[in-house]
Write an enzyme that holds these catalytic residues in place. Structure first.
Site, PDB file in Angstrom:
ATOM      1  N   GLU A  37      75.432  44.191  59.476  1.00 36.09           N
ATOM      2  CA  GLU A  37      76.473  44.145  60.498  1.00 36.09           C
ATOM      3  C   GLU A  37      77.355  42.914  60.320  1.00 36.09           C
ATOM      4  O   GLU A  37      76.877  41.823  60.002  1.00 36.09           O
ATOM      5  CB  GLU A  37      75.839  44.183  61.890  1.00 36.09           C
ATOM      6  CG  GLU A  37      75.146  45.525  62.138  1.00 36.09           C
ATOM      7  CD  GLU A  37      74.490  45.650  63.496  1.00 36.09           C
ATOM      8  OE1 GLU A  37      74.222  46.793  63.905  1.00 36.09           O
ATOM      9  OE2 GLU A  37      74.238  44.618  64.155  1.00 36.09           O
TER      10      GLU A  37
ATOM     11  N   CYS B 129      75.444  36.664  69.461  1.00 37.64           N
ATOM     12  CA  CYS B 129      74.491  35.874  68.687  1.00 37.64           C
ATOM     13  C   CYS B 129      73.065  36.354  68.935  1.00 37.64           C
ATOM     14  O   CYS B 129      72.630  36.481  70.075  1.00 37.64           O
ATOM     15  CB  CYS B 129      74.623  34.403  69.081  1.00 37.64           C
ATOM     16  SG  CYS B 129      73.502  33.306  68.222  1.00 37.64           S
TER      17      CYS B 129
END
Length: 384
Positions: free
Chosen positions: A105, A355
């Site tokens: 990703e 994150c």
């Protein structure tokens, strides 16, 4: 410059052609020399590849027809393909990118004055940090140079084609996606060289950031290979907590890690004398005011700025996100010691692009023995 040997094993495609995205400029010039061409031809082709995101030799109009024909026979420009795109309400875009049978990703984060691309370096991760979704997927393999720089190439091509929508060009790259970059130095460094190269993406070394959890021998080697901005995934004020949430700390404790960071700063111009400390805020784990005081004492000899990261949840995780009030108190303690302290704004969490949420698609998940072997390869300096 890194000195990765160009061999058919590490740069050829299934069609037996050289993928030019696997070559930094030094290697590209050697490739053209082997074709009987002058070195400047490499610069011309790189400019087409990276300035214009061109993957068709026929469109390279300042390359003569004979050479274009020769290139089509022996080489190609093949970036990994986007297989899924998700767009957040805040403008963040997450791309699932196919690398062989797996996916990694890549995340595009636009802001008012910049656009940052978060890039993956491995399929999965071997370090098993307890608060990170990627770590829960296991480790499969390192990404090749073309699969790392190809994420930047693909994103730049997509964003460039969408200028009418007001999307900003990529100004910053952070090696903070899936994987531990220092466990893949031989591919990460050439990819970063292309990011910095004037005939590549031409980014400033202050705008290319590598983040590491603390593979100390590889960090020492990095300082001799390239100069980029450094961020460290610290996440704890003491070894007791870090041993639990960042297991590599059991091999390279905080004192050893920070000493290596200071050695890197002595060599680096990109960091302007200080490192970025990343600290994920886990509710009642590492977020008390006593932890903030410990962290300030720990970092007193390490020039730094501190990014506090509200933890981003994922299914099955044993933690909770710190409350805003706890984060605020923690931040105020650090600032009282004079530390530049920033609470990172969460971006893309509605599409699992924030994150610690990147997971990709790791097939044939490896067991602990392979993870240990992978860590051993990075720790052996001869292997990185």
């Amino acid at each position: 410059m890194s000195e990765q040997l160009v061999t058919p094993e590490n740069v050829t495609t299934k069609d037996g052609k050289i993928n030019l995205l696997d070559l930094n400029r030094q290697q590209m010039r050697e490739f053209f020399k082997d074709l009987g061409e002058k070195p400047f031809r490499a610069d011309q082709v790189m400019k087409w590849m990276y300035h214009y995101c061109c993957d068709n030799f026929d469109e390279m109009t300042d390359i003569n027809k004979v050479l274009r024909g020769k290139l089509k026979e022996v080489a190609e420009i093949r970036a990994p393909e986007v297989v899924e795109e998700q767009r957040s309400s805040d403008g963040t875009i997450k791309w699932a990118i196919a690398v062989g049978d797996q996916r990694v990703e890549t995340v595009y984060i636009p802001e008012v004055d910049r656009a940052t691309l978060c890039v993956s370096s491995q399929v999965g991760c071997a370090l098993e940090c307890k608060f990170c979704s990627t770590a829960q997927q296991g480790f499969n393999r390192n990404l090749r140079v073309s699969e790392i720089i190809g994420q930047v190439w693909r994103a730049a091509k997509i964003v460039g084609a969408a200028k009418v929508t007001g999307q900003r060009p990529i100004t910053n790259v952070v090696m903070m996606g899936m994987g531990e970059p220092l466990l893949n130095l031989n591919n990460v460094v050439p990819a970063m060289e292309i990011m910095l190269d004037d005939f590549g993406f031409g980014l400033s070394k202050r705008r290319v950031t590598l983040s590491t959890s603390g593979v100390v021998p590889a960090l020492d080697k990095l300082g001799d290979m390239i100069d980029v901005a450094l961020a460290i995934s610290l996440h704890a004020p003491n070894d007791e907590i870090r041993d639990e949430i960042v297991p590599i700390n059991k091999k390279y404790n905080i004192e050893t890690f920070l000493a290596a960071v200071r050695r890197y700063l002595e060599k680096s111009n990109a960091n302007q004398g200080r490192v970025t400390i990343e600290y994920v805020m886990l509710d009642h784990v590492n977020d008390g005011t006593e932890h903030a005081h410990q962290l300030a004492e720990l970092l007193k000899d390490t020039p730094c700025k501190i990014n506090l990261i509200p933890w981003n949840p994922f299914p099955g995780a044993p933690y909770g996100r710190s409350s805003n009030s706890r984060i605020d108190r923690f931040s105020k303690v650090l600032m009282s010691y004079g530390f530049t302290t920033i609470v990172r704004k969460t971006r893309g969490d509605d599409i699992d692009a924030a994150c610690g949420q990147l997971a990709g698609d790791v097939i044939d998940r490896t067991k602990r023995t392979l993870r240990k072997r992978m860590q051993g390869e990075a720790i052996d300096i001869k292997a990185v």
